[in-house]
Write an enzyme that holds these catalytic residues in place. Structure first.
Site, PDB file in Angstrom:
ATOM      1  N   SER A  42       0.822  -1.216   0.000  1.00 15.87           N
ATOM      2  CA  SER A  42       0.000   0.000   0.000  1.00 15.87           C
ATOM      3  C   SER A  42       0.857   1.268   0.000  1.00 15.87           C
ATOM      4  O   SER A  42       2.051   1.232   0.305  1.00 15.87           O
ATOM      5  CB  SER A  42      -0.925   0.004   1.222  1.00 15.87           C
ATOM      6  OG  SER A  42      -1.681  -1.179   1.251  1.00 15.87           O
TER       7      SER A  42
HETATM    8  N1  SAM Z   1      -0.630  -4.553   4.047  1.00  8.55           N
HETATM    9  C1  SAM Z   1       0.090  -5.095   2.927  1.00  8.55           C
HETATM   10  C2  SAM Z   1       1.478  -4.565   2.842  1.00  8.55           C
HETATM   11  O1  SAM Z   1       1.871  -3.750   3.703  1.00  8.55           O
HETATM   12  O2  SAM Z   1       2.196  -4.992   1.933  1.00  8.55           O
HETATM   13  C3  SAM Z   1      -0.630  -4.863   1.642  1.00  8.55           C
HETATM   14  C4  SAM Z   1      -1.791  -5.727   1.495  1.00  8.55           C
HETATM   15  S1  SAM Z   1      -2.421  -5.872  -0.135  1.00  8.55           S
HETATM   16  C5  SAM Z   1      -3.074  -4.272  -0.458  1.00  8.55           C
HETATM   17  C6  SAM Z   1      -3.841  -6.888   0.226  1.00  8.55           C
HETATM   18  C7  SAM Z   1      -3.488  -8.310   0.555  1.00  8.55           C
HETATM   19  O3  SAM Z   1      -4.667  -8.969   1.009  1.00  8.55           O
HETATM   20  C8  SAM Z   1      -2.971  -9.123  -0.613  1.00  8.55           C
HETATM   21  O4  SAM Z   1      -1.713  -9.669  -0.319  1.00  8.55           O
HETATM   22  C9  SAM Z   1      -4.033 -10.188  -0.817  1.00  8.55           C
HETATM   23  O5  SAM Z   1      -3.535 -11.424  -1.272  1.00  8.55           O
HETATM   24  C10 SAM Z   1      -4.611 -10.301   0.572  1.00  8.55           C
HETATM   25  N2  SAM Z   1      -5.965 -10.874   0.645  1.00  8.55           N
HETATM   26  C11 SAM Z   1      -7.037 -10.658  -0.155  1.00  8.55           C
HETATM   27  N3  SAM Z   1      -8.105 -11.360   0.278  1.00  8.55           N
HETATM   28  C12 SAM Z   1      -7.703 -12.035   1.385  1.00  8.55           C
HETATM   29  C13 SAM Z   1      -8.356 -12.940   2.276  1.00  8.55           C
HETATM   30  N4  SAM Z   1      -9.639 -13.280   2.148  1.00  8.55           N
HETATM   31  N5  SAM Z   1      -7.625 -13.438   3.307  1.00  8.55           N
HETATM   32  C14 SAM Z   1      -6.317 -13.109   3.473  1.00  8.55           C
HETATM   33  N6  SAM Z   1      -5.649 -12.267   2.649  1.00  8.55           N
HETATM   34  C15 SAM Z   1      -6.334 -11.731   1.627  1.00  8.55           C
END
Ligand code: SAM
Length: 195
Positions: A42
């Site tokens: 992000s």
């Molecule tokens: N906070 C992270 C960072 O600092 O790098 C960025 C997160 S990214 C915007 C969103 C993440 O949520 C992705 O890695 C995606 O695979 C994960 N994601 C999406 N749906 C999910 C779910 N149901 N359970 C766990 N992770 C999930």
């Protein structure tokens, strides 16, 4: 929460450590960057804003949904007692864990799976941080939020969401405040979008 400590740690954290080689040159930009598998690390200013809203305390047990690169996880682990982080893509989790182990964090628990259903075995959590966009507010996460707890979550349609702060009173009542519009990748699974 000690805001000065948060800001100092945020400034000290080298974002290039959390991205692949081809993205390292862009790490200082205040932009989301690709981390593979169609996912992103992000925008740093948004990570800071969401952490400020979450207000983790030194004795907080924090649930994080969407480990991604591990960047937000490091900040949560620094500012709280324990972090339980869930990521659905195993390869991203493996890389994030390697980075967080290298930073010598010993208070992070990792799980690969559908985080939209939370991690009920370790509930309740004082804080819940969701870093992917939920279609609707996940009931499972609200149930797993402790009385007096706070949850930060983007909620809304695929391309634009409301950043919501959910607070649970000591009696268990729920309040919802909104803090502008954001754009996150999709939360997959029960309260998100289909795989
Ligand atoms: N906070 C992270 C960072 O600092 O790098 C960025 C997160 S990214 C915007 C969103 C993440 O949520 C992705 O890695 C995606 O695979 C994960 N994601 C999406 N749906 C999910 C779910 N149901 N359970 C766990 N992770 C999930």
């Amino acid at each position: 929460m000690d805001h000065k400590e948060l800001e100092a740690y945020f400034k000290s954290l080298d974002r290039s450590f959390f991205v692949e080689d081809d993205m390292k040159q862009y790490a200082t930009l205040d932009q989301p960057l690709p981390i593979g598998f169609g996912q992103t690390i992000s925008q740093p200013s948004l990570v800071l804003e969401m952490t400020r809203l979450l207000e983790p305390e030194k004795d907080s047990r924090v649930l994080e949904i969407g480990t991604g690169s591990g960047f937000q996880t490091a900040i949560l682990a620094k500012m709280s007692a324990e972090v339980f982080t869930v990521e659905r893509i195993e390869e991203l989790m493996t890389k994030a864990k390697k980075r967080l182990d290298a930073l010598k964090f010993a208070n992070i628990h990792f799980k690969v799976g559908d985080g939209s259903k939370g991690w009920p075995e370790h509930a309740p959590y004082d804080r819940i941080m969701v870093t992917a966009a939920a279609r609707i507010l996940p009931d499972d996460l609200i149930i797993q939020l402790a009385n007096g707890g706070r949850m930060v979550i983007p909620v809304g349609p695929q391309y634009l969401q409301e950043l919501q702060l959910i607070t649970k009173t000591d009696k268990g009542d729920i309040n919802i405040e909104t803090f502008g519009m954001v754009r996150f990748v999709e939360l997959k699974g029960k309260y998100g979008w289909t795989e």
